[in-house]
Design a protein around this motif. Sequence first.
Motif, short mmCIF file in Angstrom:
data_model
loop_
_atom_site.label_atom_id
_atom_site.label_comp_id
_atom_site.label_asym_id
_atom_site.label_seq_id
_atom_site.Cartn_x
_atom_site.Cartn_y
_atom_site.Cartn_z
N SER A 94 0.24 52.56 -34.35
CA SER A 94 -0.05 51.16 -34.06
C SER A 94 0.39 50.84 -32.63
O SER A 94 1.46 51.28 -32.19
CB SER A 94 0.69 50.24 -35.04
N PRO A 95 -0.42 50.08 -31.89
CA PRO A 95 -0.01 49.68 -30.54
C PRO A 95 1.30 48.89 -30.61
O PRO A 95 1.50 48.06 -31.49
CB PRO A 95 -1.16 48.77 -30.08
N GLY A 123 -3.10 44.71 -35.98
CA GLY A 123 -2.59 46.08 -35.85
C GLY A 123 -1.53 46.25 -34.79
O GLY A 123 -0.99 47.35 -34.61
N VAL A 124 -1.18 45.18 -34.05
CA VAL A 124 -0.21 45.29 -32.96
C VAL A 124 1.20 45.09 -33.49
O VAL A 124 1.49 44.13 -34.22
CB VAL A 124 -0.51 44.25 -31.86
N ALA A 302 -4.11 41.32 -23.99
CA ALA A 302 -4.44 40.28 -24.97
C ALA A 302 -3.28 39.30 -25.14
O ALA A 302 -3.49 38.08 -25.22
CB ALA A 302 -4.79 40.92 -26.31
N PHE A 303 -2.04 39.82 -25.19
CA PHE A 303 -0.89 38.94 -25.37
C PHE A 303 -0.66 38.09 -24.12
O PHE A 303 -0.33 36.89 -24.22
CB PHE A 303 0.37 39.75 -25.68
N ARG A 304 -0.84 38.68 -22.98
CA ARG A 304 -0.69 37.94 -21.73
C ARG A 304 -1.69 36.78 -21.68
O ARG A 304 -1.33 35.64 -21.37
CB ARG A 304 -0.92 38.89 -20.55
N ASN A 305 -2.95 37.04 -22.02
CA ASN A 305 -3.96 35.99 -22.02
C ASN A 305 -3.65 34.92 -23.07
O ASN A 305 -3.88 33.72 -22.83
CB ASN A 305 -5.35 36.59 -22.27
#
Length: 350
Positions: A94-95, A123-124, A302-305
């Motif tokens: 998992s990432p 999945g993160v 994705a988290f940054r955005n």
Amino acid sequence: MASPRNPSFNSLRMFEAVARLRSFRKAADELFVTPAAVTHQIKALEDQLGIALFVRLSHGIELTPPAEAALPRLQQGFETVSQAVRELRDFGQSPRLTISVTSTLASRWMVPRLESFLSKHPGVDVRILASRQIIDASDYNHDGDSHTTPSQSPDIEIHFSNGPPPGEYVDPLFSVYVVPMCHPRLIEASPRLLTPDDLRHRTLLHGDSSLSDREQSGWAKWLKHAGATMVDPRRGLQLDHSTLALEAAADGLGVTLAMPMLASQELAEGKVRILFPIELPITKSYFVVTSRSAIHRPEVSAFRNWLLEEARKDSERSASTYVATAANPPISSSEGPIAAKKKATKRRPE
């Protein structure tokens, strides 16, 4: 005479370290070799390329023009190799995403919103490194990395600092301000709180415990900003943390200064209300610093955005919009902070 063969990976790595650190000794320490070994590798690399890479000066070293031009491409190449190795190592796993943030911002702003991110990226594996300490740029080295162990090296750090912290990928998250808040019953109690000067009839709650001189406190600055001249900013109850001051306000112990976005739950539940929508801007702001080694990973991007979008939504809300959701606010919710300040000044007792 230059050799047609490509230099070894090891010699190029030593060149990158020396060029970045501008020091043979520091490069040797970083690479766990002797300075003599670094000097030998750089001399062999210069002989193989047929050019000088450094100019030795009495006070240090400087890069020659060809070395200066080649350094960014080499660094990009090393990062590409490191990313490929990480992808090989993490294949099928998992990432993993590691975030460094102050405990206050984590518990009062980020975590309550985190479900919206996790529902889109189930999945993160998100790991939050929360600290009670205020994160400032001075706590970080030149790469913007906090003093954490390698196994906990964060992919994204949220700084609270005066101006943008060091780093290649830095985004402003949001600027913040404080306004006075208290339990609704303190607003209705006699004598009524109609102007900022009426705060002399209530207990001031101080959450800036590290400040010994209350004449330089947040309350002193807000009262001056609001035009209040009859309130002594030195009096009141001192608490160890701004969160404790907010909880004390919710319990009806007095009036505190708080950031609406960090008190959104108490405001929504009616535990506190904003007295006057007169905003005192805080000199520090929140910034998102993304690690150079993680910036291209999909989960990090994705988290940054997501962070920036959530911050944008909150940044559009002024104190007046928070007041508008409260029942019977002491100052009309249709008034902005400037109008409220003028009106409060006019109401001040002679």
